[in-house]
Design a protein around this motif. Structure first.
Motif, mmCIF file in Angstrom:
data_model
loop_
_atom_site.group_PDB
_atom_site.id
_atom_site.type_symbol
_atom_site.label_atom_id
_atom_site.label_comp_id
_atom_site.label_asym_id
_atom_site.label_seq_id
_atom_site.Cartn_x
_atom_site.Cartn_y
_atom_site.Cartn_z
ATOM 1 N N UNK A 174 0.966 -1.635 -0.020
ATOM 2 C CA UNK A 174 -0.163 0.097 0.404
ATOM 3 C C UNK A 174 0.899 1.588 0.080
ATOM 4 N N UNK A 175 1.422 1.288 1.292
ATOM 5 C CA UNK A 175 2.496 2.281 0.868
ATOM 6 C C UNK A 175 3.477 3.059 -0.680
ATOM 7 N N UNK A 176 4.218 2.217 -1.100
ATOM 8 C CA UNK A 176 4.672 1.377 -2.022
ATOM 9 C C UNK A 176 3.779 2.422 -3.994
ATOM 10 N N UNK A 177 2.599 1.713 -3.269
ATOM 11 C CA UNK A 177 1.737 2.319 -4.571
ATOM 12 C C UNK A 177 1.142 3.648 -4.033
ATOM 13 N N UNK A 178 0.997 3.884 -2.879
ATOM 14 C CA UNK A 178 0.824 5.288 -2.929
ATOM 15 C C UNK A 178 2.062 6.097 -3.326
ATOM 16 N N UNK A 181 2.303 7.795 -7.243
ATOM 17 C CA UNK A 181 1.209 8.807 -7.787
ATOM 18 C C UNK A 181 2.617 10.110 -7.524
ATOM 19 N N UNK A 182 3.027 10.622 -5.906
ATOM 20 C CA UNK A 182 3.848 11.450 -5.646
ATOM 21 C C UNK A 182 5.357 11.791 -6.453
ATOM 22 N N UNK A 183 5.592 10.867 -6.792
ATOM 23 C CA UNK A 183 6.667 10.717 -7.942
ATOM 24 C C UNK A 183 6.572 10.654 -8.884
ATOM 25 N N UNK A 186 6.073 14.860 -9.544
ATOM 26 C CA UNK A 186 7.394 15.153 -9.453
ATOM 27 C C UNK A 186 7.700 15.764 -11.137
ATOM 28 N N UNK A 187 8.123 13.899 -11.120
ATOM 29 C CA UNK A 187 8.571 13.853 -12.441
ATOM 30 C C UNK A 187 8.588 14.914 -13.929
ATOM 31 N N UNK A 188 6.857 14.363 -13.926
ATOM 32 C CA UNK A 188 6.025 16.405 -14.572
ATOM 33 C C UNK A 188 6.228 17.058 -14.607
ATOM 34 N N UNK A 189 6.444 17.938 -13.456
ATOM 35 C CA UNK A 189 6.604 18.875 -12.865
ATOM 36 C C UNK A 189 8.078 19.260 -13.361
ATOM 37 N N UNK A 190 9.279 18.252 -13.087
ATOM 38 C CA UNK A 190 10.719 18.542 -13.645
ATOM 39 C C UNK A 190 11.062 18.481 -14.851
ATOM 40 N N UNK A 220 12.795 1.276 -7.071
ATOM 41 C CA UNK A 220 12.784 1.016 -5.803
ATOM 42 C C UNK A 220 10.899 1.201 -5.518
ATOM 43 N N UNK A 221 10.468 1.619 -6.196
ATOM 44 C CA UNK A 221 8.421 1.365 -5.613
ATOM 45 C C UNK A 221 8.450 0.402 -6.405
ATOM 46 N N UNK A 222 9.277 0.357 -7.612
ATOM 47 C CA UNK A 222 8.202 -1.453 -8.633
ATOM 48 C C UNK A 222 8.743 -2.211 -7.506
ATOM 49 N N UNK A 223 10.082 -2.089 -6.940
ATOM 50 C CA UNK A 223 10.883 -3.071 -7.150
ATOM 51 C C UNK A 223 10.284 -3.772 -5.987
ATOM 52 N N UNK A 224 9.220 -2.591 -4.428
ATOM 53 C CA UNK A 224 8.915 -3.329 -3.564
ATOM 54 C C UNK A 224 7.049 -3.818 -4.125
ATOM 55 N N UNK A 225 6.866 -2.858 -5.272
ATOM 56 C CA UNK A 225 5.409 -3.836 -4.919
ATOM 57 C C UNK A 225 5.996 -4.974 -5.591
#
Length: 384
Positions: A174-178, A181-183, A186-190, A220-225
């Motif tokens: 759940x934490x990885x999935x949440x 979205x913010x990542x 952030x990538x889009x804004x950059x 890392x998030x994808x790996x944790x999922x």
């Protein structure tokens, strides 16, 4: 007796106690028979006196002319009979005791095994336990004795452990999935900020660094999922051609291998396993990408699919200390040195995912240093 098993010790106790009880019984029986048999001298005198009274003659005259001779002969005969009776009793009792003791040891061994069977069930269940497979229970049937209480306590402990592991895995997933979205935001804004042609060089350099950091976080998030998914086990299995997935992964990573100056060779034999094609593809991707990333320019990587073991990936590169190999399968652990830590886009989850996926499919993964450097990773998977 410290090196003996509990079953052997119980059998020895059973046999020893029975032998001791048998010895006591033989001694008591011997003393009772000895006290019951008449005294030879007294019996001889009584017998001679009875003969005189019945026949009206002196026993000595009828037997040999002297009363003393008659008593001595009869006494010797009775004494021989007494000794023979006691000897026969002692020998027979000893033989019976040895035979019965042997049977007692045999039955004691069988009964000890039957009594300890629940303990063997508990031990087998404990050996089969894994972090991702806590669904096994003893479910011991029988009267509510100490062994039943022990088995029920062990089952209760497994229930609590399984609940704790499931809660931890759900939290990670759940934490990885949440965090995805913010990542992504952030990538889009950059990327939008860097698309402006009037961005100063210093800001563009910072944006590039932030994009690399963001990419590493996404990896890392994808790996944790993936790790959380594989740790939960497989809910369904389908036949998967491992050689076809390997060929697809090698084609997908050809550009990366070419950019790194690494030659990838393959030997793919037809091999079908039962499992999840997405997880197996991720397993192969991690192995091939690691073989390319942790390599040297002009090096090589070799991917082989065969019968047993199912999969092996070897690569050239810097020497790997043998004592450091087991730690590479732990999450967020990488080999110390610039060759493996210089790329900040990697989070150190590659081989952890490989091991987790292999265990989810009923197999395992192992690694060993190459003879001339690099690493050899072997994955064994059961056939379909």
């Amino acid at each position: 007796m410290n090196g003996l098993s509990v079953r052997t010790k119980l059998t020895a106790w059973y046999g020893g106690l029975f032998l001791l009880a048998g010895l006591v019984l033989v001694v008591i029986n011997y003393l009772l028979v000895q006290s019951t048999l008449p005294d030879p001298a007294r019996a001889a005198l009584t017998t001679i006196g009875t003969a005189d009274a019945v026949y009206g003659v002196q026993g000595g005259t009828a037997i040999g002319g002297s009363p003393g001779v008659a008593v001595q002969l009869l006494r010797g005969s009775l004494d021989e009979y007494r000794s023979s009776t006691l000897s026969t009793l002692l020998v027979g009792s000893a033989i019976a005791l040895v035979a019965t003791a042997a049977l007692a040891v045999l039955f004691g061994w069988l009964m000890a095994g039957r009594a300890l069977r629940p303990l063997h069930d508990i031990t087998s269940a404990a050996r089969r336990l894994e972090a991702g497979k806590l669904d096994r229970r003893i479910n011991l049937e029988g009267p509510p004795d100490e062994l039943k209480e022990l088995a029920d306590t062990f089952d209760g402990m497994l229930d609590r452990l399984a609940e704790s592991f499931d809660s931890q895995k759900r939290f990670v997933a759940n934490a990885s999935h949440e965090l995805r979205t913010p990542l992504a935001v952030q990538r889009t804004l950059i990327e939008v900020a860097m698309a402006d042609p009037e961005v100063p060089p210093e800001l563009r350099k910072l944006g590039t660094h932030l994009l690399h950091t963001n990419e590493r976080s996404e990896r890392m998030i994808e790996g944790l999922l993936v790790l959380a998914r594989s740790d939960r086990g497989l809910h369904s299995r389908t036949p998967v051609r491992l050689d076809e997935i390997a060929a697809s992964v090698v084609r997908a990573t050809a550009a990366q291998a070419s950019a790194a100056g690494v030659t990838v060779e393959t030997r793919l034999r037809p091999r079908t396993v039962a499992g999840d094609p997405v997880l197996l593809e991720r397993l192969l991707t991690n192995l091939v990408v690691n073989a390319i990333t942790y390599n040297a320019s002009g090096g090589w990587a070799y991917v082989e699919v065969r019968g047993d073991p199912a999969l092996e990936v070897r690569n050239s590169g810097s020497p790997v200390p043998p004592e450091a190999v087991p730690t590479l399968f732990e999450p967020f652990r990488r080999l110390a040195g610039a060759e493996r830590t210089g790329d900040t886009r990697n989070a150190g989850l590659g081989l952890s995912i490989v091991r987790s996926v292999a265990q989810a499919h009923g197999g395992y993964a192992e690694a060993q240093p190459g003879r001339r450097g690099g690493l050899t990773v072997t994955v064994r998977l059961p056939p379909a």
